[in-house]
Design a protein around this motif. Sequence first.
Motif, PDB file in Angstrom:
ATOM      1  N   SER A  96      14.040  19.411  -5.878  1.00 39.95           N
ATOM      2  CA  SER A  96      14.729  18.864  -4.771  1.00 39.95           C
ATOM      3  C   SER A  96      13.730  18.452  -3.518  1.00 39.95           C
ATOM      4  CB  SER A  96      16.016  19.707  -4.223  1.00 39.95           C
ATOM      5  OG  SER A  96      16.730  19.889  -5.492  1.00 39.95           O
ATOM      6  N   LEU A  97      13.958  17.409  -2.952  1.00 45.78           N
ATOM      7  CA  LEU A  97      13.111  17.115  -1.889  1.00 45.78           C
ATOM      8  C   LEU A  97      13.925  16.449  -0.707  1.00 45.78           C
ATOM      9  CD1 LEU A  97      11.534  15.760  -4.462  1.00 45.78           C
ATOM     10  CD2 LEU A  97       9.605  16.161  -3.048  1.00 45.78           C
ATOM     11  N   PHE A  98      13.394  16.496   0.619  1.00 44.68           N
ATOM     12  CA  PHE A  98      14.151  16.064   1.666  1.00 44.68           C
ATOM     13  C   PHE A  98      13.284  15.032   2.101  1.00 44.68           C
ATOM     14  CE2 PHE A  98      15.038  15.388   6.151  1.00 44.68           C
ATOM     15  CZ  PHE A  98      16.481  15.097   6.145  1.00 44.68           C
ATOM     16  N   CYS A  99      13.675  13.720   2.435  1.00 43.33           N
ATOM     17  CA  CYS A  99      12.936  12.494   2.882  1.00 43.33           C
ATOM     18  C   CYS A  99      13.255  12.246   4.336  1.00 43.33           C
ATOM     19  CB  CYS A  99      13.495  11.508   2.104  1.00 43.33           C
ATOM     20  SG  CYS A  99      12.397   9.853   2.508  1.00 43.33           S
ATOM     21  N   CYS A 137       9.287  16.503   1.727  1.00 40.88           N
ATOM     22  CA  CYS A 137       9.028  17.836   1.823  1.00 40.88           C
ATOM     23  C   CYS A 137      10.062  18.660   0.738  1.00 40.88           C
ATOM     24  CB  CYS A 137       9.519  17.945   3.372  1.00 40.88           C
ATOM     25  SG  CYS A 137       9.616  19.910   3.484  1.00 40.88           S
ATOM     26  N   LYS A 138       9.324  19.291  -0.138  1.00 38.06           N
ATOM     27  CA  LYS A 138      10.102  20.044  -1.084  1.00 38.06           C
ATOM     28  C   LYS A 138      10.906  21.321  -0.569  1.00 38.06           C
ATOM     29  CE  LYS A 138       6.241  21.076  -3.129  1.00 38.06           C
ATOM     30  NZ  LYS A 138       5.166  21.667  -4.389  1.00 38.06           N
ATOM     31  N   THR A 139      11.957  21.338  -1.188  1.00 36.24           N
ATOM     32  CA  THR A 139      12.980  22.122  -0.670  1.00 36.24           C
ATOM     33  C   THR A 139      13.742  23.104  -1.903  1.00 36.24           C
ATOM     34  OG1 THR A 139      15.009  20.586  -1.071  1.00 36.24           O
ATOM     35  CG2 THR A 139      13.985  20.563   1.039  1.00 36.24           C
ATOM     36  N   ARG A 152       0.713  -1.132   0.024  1.00 36.94           N
ATOM     37  CA  ARG A 152       0.116  -0.020   0.058  1.00 36.94           C
ATOM     38  C   ARG A 152       0.905   1.472  -0.175  1.00 36.94           C
ATOM     39  NH1 ARG A 152      -5.102  -1.066   4.324  1.00 36.94           N
ATOM     40  NH2 ARG A 152      -5.751  -3.038   3.394  1.00 36.94           N
ATOM     41  N   PHE A 153       0.047   2.302  -0.459  1.00 40.77           N
ATOM     42  CA  PHE A 153       1.010   3.644  -0.492  1.00 40.77           C
ATOM     43  C   PHE A 153       0.623   4.173   0.816  1.00 40.77           C
ATOM     44  CE2 PHE A 153       0.471   3.484  -5.173  1.00 40.77           C
ATOM     45  CZ  PHE A 153       1.782   3.690  -5.554  1.00 40.77           C
ATOM     46  N   MET A 154       1.653   4.976   1.184  1.00 40.99           N
ATOM     47  CA  MET A 154       1.473   5.692   2.601  1.00 40.99           C
ATOM     48  C   MET A 154       0.816   7.043   2.289  1.00 40.99           C
ATOM     49  SD  MET A 154       5.705   5.461   3.490  1.00 40.99           S
ATOM     50  CE  MET A 154       5.468   6.120   5.092  1.00 40.99           C
ATOM     51  N   LYS A 155       0.206   7.660   3.540  1.00 42.76           N
ATOM     52  CA  LYS A 155      -0.571   8.683   3.219  1.00 42.76           C
ATOM     53  C   LYS A 155      -0.029   9.921   2.633  1.00 42.76           C
ATOM     54  CE  LYS A 155      -3.641   7.209   6.974  1.00 42.76           C
ATOM     55  NZ  LYS A 155      -4.457   7.459   8.218  1.00 42.76           N
ATOM     56  N   ASN A 156       1.124   9.977   2.895  1.00 39.35           N
ATOM     57  CA  ASN A 156       2.190  11.242   2.469  1.00 39.35           C
ATOM     58  C   ASN A 156       2.001  11.345   0.897  1.00 39.35           C
ATOM     59  OD1 ASN A 156       2.760  12.154   5.025  1.00 39.35           O
ATOM     60  ND2 ASN A 156       4.165  10.823   5.218  1.00 39.35           N
ATOM     61  N   THR A 157       1.711  12.287   0.282  1.00 43.86           N
ATOM     62  CA  THR A 157       1.845  12.589  -1.140  1.00 43.86           C
ATOM     63  C   THR A 157       2.457  13.831  -1.328  1.00 43.86           C
ATOM     64  OG1 THR A 157      -0.052  11.206  -1.855  1.00 43.86           O
ATOM     65  CG2 THR A 157       0.544  12.904  -3.380  1.00 43.86           C
ATOM     66  N   CYS A 158       3.164  14.106  -1.978  1.00 54.89           N
ATOM     67  CA  CYS A 158       3.984  15.154  -2.386  1.00 54.89           C
ATOM     68  C   CYS A 158       3.802  15.554  -4.063  1.00 54.89           C
ATOM     69  CB  CYS A 158       5.667  15.222  -2.209  1.00 54.89           C
ATOM     70  SG  CYS A 158       6.431  16.756  -2.285  1.00 54.89           S
ATOM     71  N   LYS A 159       2.879  16.974  -3.958  1.00 51.25           N
ATOM     72  CA  LYS A 159       2.637  17.218  -5.464  1.00 51.25           C
ATOM     73  C   LYS A 159       3.684  18.175  -6.096  1.00 51.25           C
ATOM     74  CE  LYS A 159      -0.632  18.066  -8.518  1.00 51.25           C
ATOM     75  NZ  LYS A 159      -1.307  17.009  -9.051  1.00 51.25           N
TER      76      LYS A 159
END
Length: 437
Positions: free
Chosen positions: A281-284, A291-293, A246-253
């Motif tokens: 760029s994103l921080f995991c 999280c977009k940086t 399953r996918f985790m709830k967090n979705t980054c647009k």
Amino acid sequence: MTSALQQQAFALDARYNAHRAPESPNFRTLYIRRRSQLLRETQRDPEKWKQYLRVRSMLLQQRYGSSTVESTSSNSSSMSSIVTPRGHLVPTKQAEASRALVGGTSIAENYAFVGVHHIFDQHSEAVTMVKFANNDKSKICCASLDFTLSICDVTSEPPIVSAILRGHTKAVTGFDWSANNDLIVSSSLDGTCRVWKVSDFSCLRIVQDSNNSQFLCCMFQPINNNLFVTGNSRGELKIANVSTGRFMKNTCKIGGNVLCLASDNSGKIFWVGNDKGEIVSLFCELNGALCKTKKILLSPNCSITSLSYRAWISREARDPLLLVNATNNSFCLFSVLDGEGTLQLKKSFQNRQQKHIVRSTFCPIMSFRQGACVVTGSEDGSVYFVDVEKVGNRAVVNTLQGHASAVLGISFNYDESLLATSDLQGLVILWKKGNLI
């Protein structure tokens, strides 16, 4: 010299292959495979090879007219470079340890791929991606628009197709090997990602997108292979759990169509490329949240088709870089400046790419004397080895010609003895490294 002339003869036949039996692609594939075999077995001195090339070229031109793929000289002349004011990429003159690995040979000698090891033709449509298993010289995986993946053993005699992975109902857009090569995750336009067990070639998990969005890319989380990251046609980045399916709830647009992914070795920083010319760029986080940086715009009218990260260029000079392909006829090198994945353009090279998903990669050993080498596909049917420390036509240190259509996928095995390239017609060519005679 003989091996180089054999390669030229093969490239000449490959350039005209699209003209042969236009209604019978299977015959064209069989023909070019047999030509490769005959050329490897034929022994001639260099002067006879040169005479043969002249006669063969004249006959092919009389029979078919001009080839659809331009000559090596015209291809190479299109490869120019743009250098940013920051200057050199790395202090390569100090790279004594890296040079020692290969006995101080030059870039051109290090990457003299002079022959065809094998040609695979198990796919009926374009092979969008090829990739050798991690630290493994024997296994390679291919993904195709014909809805399948294939796993091949390239060290057997002759190389064989070990398995065809069937299950996707639309084109396969990408895949990734897990760290220990026991799993493969694949993405598809059918709105699913599948996790495959390499041991028995079975499908372990099917992960469905809740909105039936098309998955365009995927990769395992480098430090936690129980997670994999996906990009879809809704501009979303999602993380799925292999154990639960399953996918985790967090979705980054992100926006646009997410076409490619890359991460640093720690799995903390990801980079995403889309069809709007943006690299994000994103921080995991430790819990998998993204999280977009940072975001940069390479060009507003292009697609970012390939991202490749390299943590170092030499053992003496750590300089993290991101290699980028785009449909504005270029590929670029960016320096990674900080822990947020901030990018700064170092150098840009021209390349033939306007509409297809063309990929590039760093050479894995990165053994060099006065520079660092990358290899890229091209829509002109050539494979280019580029010394990113040089400028203009001198930057191209080797050109492989054997494909009769756009070269899409590129992959080295870990010791650089073999290079795999795939094209729009579904061919996968394995090139072998060797010293010119």
